[in-house]
Design a protein around this motif. Structure first.
Motif, mmCIF file in Angstrom:
data_model
loop_
_atom_site.group_PDB
_atom_site.id
_atom_site.type_symbol
_atom_site.label_atom_id
_atom_site.label_comp_id
_atom_site.label_asym_id
_atom_site.label_seq_id
_atom_site.Cartn_x
_atom_site.Cartn_y
_atom_site.Cartn_z
ATOM 1 N N LYS A 27 0.827 -1.209 0.000
ATOM 2 C CA LYS A 27 0.000 0.000 0.000
ATOM 3 C C LYS A 27 0.866 1.266 0.000
ATOM 4 C CE LYS A 27 -4.330 -1.477 0.205
ATOM 5 N NZ LYS A 27 -5.186 -1.314 -0.999
ATOM 6 N N GLN A 28 1.955 1.253 0.759
ATOM 7 C CA GLN A 28 2.825 2.415 0.877
ATOM 8 C C GLN A 28 3.537 2.767 -0.429
ATOM 9 O OE1 GLN A 28 4.432 1.213 5.137
ATOM 10 N NE2 GLN A 28 5.359 3.112 4.488
ATOM 11 N N GLN A 54 6.675 10.093 -4.936
ATOM 12 C CA GLN A 54 6.210 11.458 -4.702
ATOM 13 C C GLN A 54 7.335 12.356 -4.171
ATOM 14 O OE1 GLN A 54 2.488 10.981 -2.264
ATOM 15 N NE2 GLN A 54 1.574 12.067 -3.991
ATOM 16 N N THR A 55 7.213 13.657 -4.462
ATOM 17 C CA THR A 55 8.171 14.658 -3.959
ATOM 18 C C THR A 55 7.396 15.731 -3.196
ATOM 19 O OG1 THR A 55 8.037 16.191 -5.830
ATOM 20 C CG2 THR A 55 9.499 14.291 -6.089
ATOM 21 N N ASP A 56 8.107 16.765 -2.770
ATOM 22 C CA ASP A 56 7.439 17.832 -2.024
ATOM 23 C C ASP A 56 6.524 18.691 -2.896
ATOM 24 O OD1 ASP A 56 9.345 19.204 -3.475
ATOM 25 O OD2 ASP A 56 10.451 19.958 -1.741
ATOM 26 N N GLU A 57 6.470 18.387 -4.194
ATOM 27 C CA GLU A 57 5.533 19.078 -5.092
ATOM 28 C C GLU A 57 4.184 18.364 -5.141
ATOM 29 O OE1 GLU A 57 7.444 19.294 -8.866
ATOM 30 O OE2 GLU A 57 8.987 20.697 -8.187
ATOM 31 N N ASP A 58 4.107 17.198 -4.486
ATOM 32 C CA ASP A 58 2.889 16.380 -4.520
ATOM 33 C C ASP A 58 2.175 16.424 -3.171
ATOM 34 O OD1 ASP A 58 3.624 15.517 -7.157
ATOM 35 O OD2 ASP A 58 5.047 14.128 -6.236
ATOM 36 N N TYR A 59 1.008 15.771 -3.108
ATOM 37 C CA TYR A 59 0.202 15.760 -1.881
ATOM 38 C C TYR A 59 -0.137 14.332 -1.459
ATOM 39 C CZ TYR A 59 -0.556 20.675 -3.017
ATOM 40 O OH TYR A 59 -0.368 22.006 -3.317
ATOM 41 N N PHE A 60 -0.174 14.126 -0.148
ATOM 42 C CA PHE A 60 -0.599 12.840 0.411
ATOM 43 C C PHE A 60 -1.782 13.102 1.340
ATOM 44 C CE2 PHE A 60 0.444 9.423 3.802
ATOM 45 C CZ PHE A 60 -0.485 8.549 3.258
ATOM 46 N N ALA A 100 -3.503 5.547 13.672
ATOM 47 C CA ALA A 100 -2.109 5.809 14.065
ATOM 48 C C ALA A 100 -1.129 5.286 13.021
ATOM 49 C CB ALA A 100 -1.835 5.167 15.427
ATOM 50 N N GLU A 101 -1.471 4.138 12.432
ATOM 51 C CA GLU A 101 -0.591 3.524 11.430
ATOM 52 C C GLU A 101 -0.443 4.425 10.208
ATOM 53 O OE1 GLU A 101 0.016 -1.008 9.777
ATOM 54 O OE2 GLU A 101 -2.020 -0.329 10.165
ATOM 55 N N VAL A 102 -1.551 5.043 9.791
ATOM 56 C CA VAL A 102 -1.502 5.942 8.630
ATOM 57 C C VAL A 102 -0.748 7.229 8.989
ATOM 58 C CG1 VAL A 102 -2.874 7.231 6.949
ATOM 59 C CG2 VAL A 102 -3.632 4.958 7.680
ATOM 60 N N ALA A 122 2.505 8.818 7.145
ATOM 61 C CA ALA A 122 2.527 10.215 6.704
ATOM 62 C C ALA A 122 3.796 10.933 7.156
ATOM 63 C CB ALA A 122 1.290 10.947 7.224
ATOM 64 N N GLU A 123 4.292 10.570 8.333
ATOM 65 C CA GLU A 123 5.509 11.201 8.868
ATOM 66 C C GLU A 123 6.716 10.971 7.957
ATOM 67 O OE1 GLU A 123 6.204 10.018 12.896
ATOM 68 O OE2 GLU A 123 4.255 10.768 13.580
ATOM 69 N N ASN A 124 6.686 9.847 7.234
ATOM 70 C CA ASN A 124 7.807 9.512 6.341
ATOM 71 C C ASN A 124 7.539 9.874 4.886
ATOM 72 O OD1 ASN A 124 9.457 8.312 8.391
ATOM 73 N ND2 ASN A 124 8.031 6.596 8.417
ATOM 74 N N SER A 125 6.429 10.576 4.634
ATOM 75 C CA SER A 125 6.071 10.934 3.266
ATOM 76 C C SER A 125 6.873 12.143 2.798
ATOM 77 C CB SER A 125 4.577 11.248 3.191
ATOM 78 O OG SER A 125 4.264 11.880 1.971
ATOM 79 N N ALA A 126 7.364 12.068 1.560
ATOM 80 C CA ALA A 126 8.085 13.208 0.976
ATOM 81 C C ALA A 126 7.113 14.287 0.510
ATOM 82 C CB ALA A 126 8.931 12.732 -0.201
ATOM 83 N N ALA A 127 5.842 13.896 0.303
ATOM 84 C CA ALA A 127 4.833 14.836 -0.197
ATOM 85 C C ALA A 127 4.283 15.706 0.932
ATOM 86 C CB ALA A 127 3.694 14.052 -0.838
#
Length: 457
Positions: free
Chosen positions: A209-210, A216-222, A229-231, A235-240
């Motif tokens: 799923k991840q 994704q980069t900082d130009e994208d959205y998550f 809590a798992e999601v 999110a904490e490790n998302s580049a977006a």
């Protein structure tokens, strides 16, 4: 209209699986100049499609998975439902062959921006809501719902322009086969226990799923469900850039004073939503977030949320017969989906459930059965296990029947006016039907027959 790429020109590509996505992938690869071989273990009853493929210069091998197909092969495009334990797939992995799924091809040729939705439950409803919001009063281009929703993405990607949008519903199976796939907006609706028979473990399932975020980069959205809590941790490790939604807590999209808010702007009162259930409130929050990020006007979001009555087979209202409301939630192929469906109703529910036995009990359903269900109609391989859960929950009436079709009359005979009769099987359909859509369609057919009988009396 598609991007003119040379990545697959003169490449020997093996397409595994002659289903809708396989045919779409083969057609696209053929147009991109690849040498395409299509392989399927089954032989279709109608061979005309095979002749058409061969006339277009493609090779078709049916009835087995011969390992010699890998000898000249440079790439495999795999039907998402075929497991990696399949001998041909396992052999391809062993020799280091790249294995992708059809959405990866679609992404590579698409000029249209991409939104992608994944999660255990709510994918289809959220995808459909987003698509409807993007198309509401749209002046230029069109939003297309593609992917796991049943429309091969590579079919639409060939004609989509930069003015269009592709809204992908992505299963964990499809996400296993992406490499460059990068959505402008990625959505994770929720994570529960599912498909461990395919992935081998829950950790593998979550890792699949991840993958929706991996490019994704900082130009994208998550867009992430912060009620889990798992999601949040993902999110904490998302580049977006993370856009949170929550029905319980403070978030970018949240429920406050009985209404949906997005970044302090009131969107719509929860009471005005047409879809029942807390899970659909989460879907509405996720879809609203995406629509806002895409610049959709609040009035257009409100119009969709106040009129949308549901997707076929997903807590779909069917009809009312002599005061009994019938709902079709055949898409509920796991316990969590059934638990969520039950949240949308009062105590007078007659639940129709059962299907493929995946080797677990239904103890987790007991509290929901106890609070909501007045009668239980069970069928399929899991009938005994569901009946045991019903007995533990002290459900007053538990009836065995053959399948979802025959369950309709049995449920009606147990019912009274004001009752809800809900098909929400908590199981896959594969013990009796090819897919959950057929199961739901047969259920609806039986309801229509019952209605005719009741009205004739």
């Amino acid at each position: 209209m598609m991007k003119n790429i040379t990545t697959y020109q003169n490449k020997n590509v093996l397409v595994l699986g002659l289903g809708k996505s396989g045919l779409a992938a083969a057609d696209l690869l053929n147009k991109l100049g690849a040498n395409v071989t299509i392989n399927d273990f089954k032989v279709p009853e109608d061979l005309s499609i095979v002749h058409q493929l061969e006339e277009q210069g493609m090779k078709v091998v049916l009835g087995s998975h011969p390992l010699e197909l890998l000898e000249q092969c440079e790439l495999m495009v795999k039907n998402p439902g075929i497991p990696y334990t399949n001998p041909l797939v396992a052999a391809a992995q062993k020799q280091g062959l790249t294995i992708i799924t059809e959405p990866e091809l679609a992404f590579m040729v698409s000029k249209a921006p991409v939104i992608a939705v994944t999660g255990t439950n709510g994918k289809t409803t959220t995808t459909t809501l987003i698509t409807a919001m993007l198309n509401q009063n749209r002046s230029q281009g069109h939003a297309y719902a593609v992917g796991n929703i049943g429309v091969p993405a590579s079919e639409i990607a060939q004609k989509a322009t930069a003015d269009d949008v592709l809204v992908f519903e992505m299963s964990s199976f499809q996400l296993m086969g992406i490499q460059t796939f990068r959505p402008k907006i990625a959505v994770l609706t929720n994570l529960y226990e599912a498909h461990t028979d395919y992935h081998g473990s829950r950790d593998n399932y979550v890792a699949a799923k991840q993958r929706i975020l991996m490019n994704q980069t900082d130009e994208d959205y998550f867009v992430a469900n912060f009620d889990q809590a798992e999601v949040r941790a993902i999110a904490e490790n998302s580049a977006a850039e993370v856009v949170s939604f929550s029905r319980k807590d403070t978030a970018d999209a949240m429920v406050k004073d009985g209404a949906i808010y997005y970044k302090n702007e009131k969107i719509i009162a929860v009471a005005e939503l047409r879809l029942p259930g807390l899970h659909n409130l989460e879907n509405a929050l996720a879809a609203t977030s995406v629509a806002k990020l895409m610049g959709v006007a609040t009035a257009d979001i409100v119009e969709v949320l106040s009129t949308f009555t549901g997707v076929r087979h997903r807590t779909q209202y069917v009809t009312t017969i002599a005061g009994r409301k019938f709902y079709n939630d055949s898409k509920a192929t796991n316990m969590e989906a059934t638990k969520q469906a039950l949240t949308g109703f009062s105590k007078n529910v007659i639940l129709l459930a059962g299907g493929l036995d995946r080797g677990f009990t239904f103890d987790a359903l007991v509290p929901d059965l106890k609070n909501k269900v007045k009668a239980l109609v069970v069928f399929g391989e899991t009938a005994d296990l569901l009946a045991q859960a019903g007995e533990t929950a002290q459900v007053a009436d538990i009836i065995y029947t053959k399948d979802a079709q025959t369950a309709v009359k049995a449920a009606y005979q147990l019912s009274q006016p004001e009752d809800v009769i809900l098909l929400s099987p908590a199981c896959a359909s594969w013990d009796q039907w090819k897919n959950f859509e057929i199961r739901g369609d047969k259920y609806i057919e039986a309801i229509e027959e019952l209605k005719t009988e009741v009205e004739e009396v």
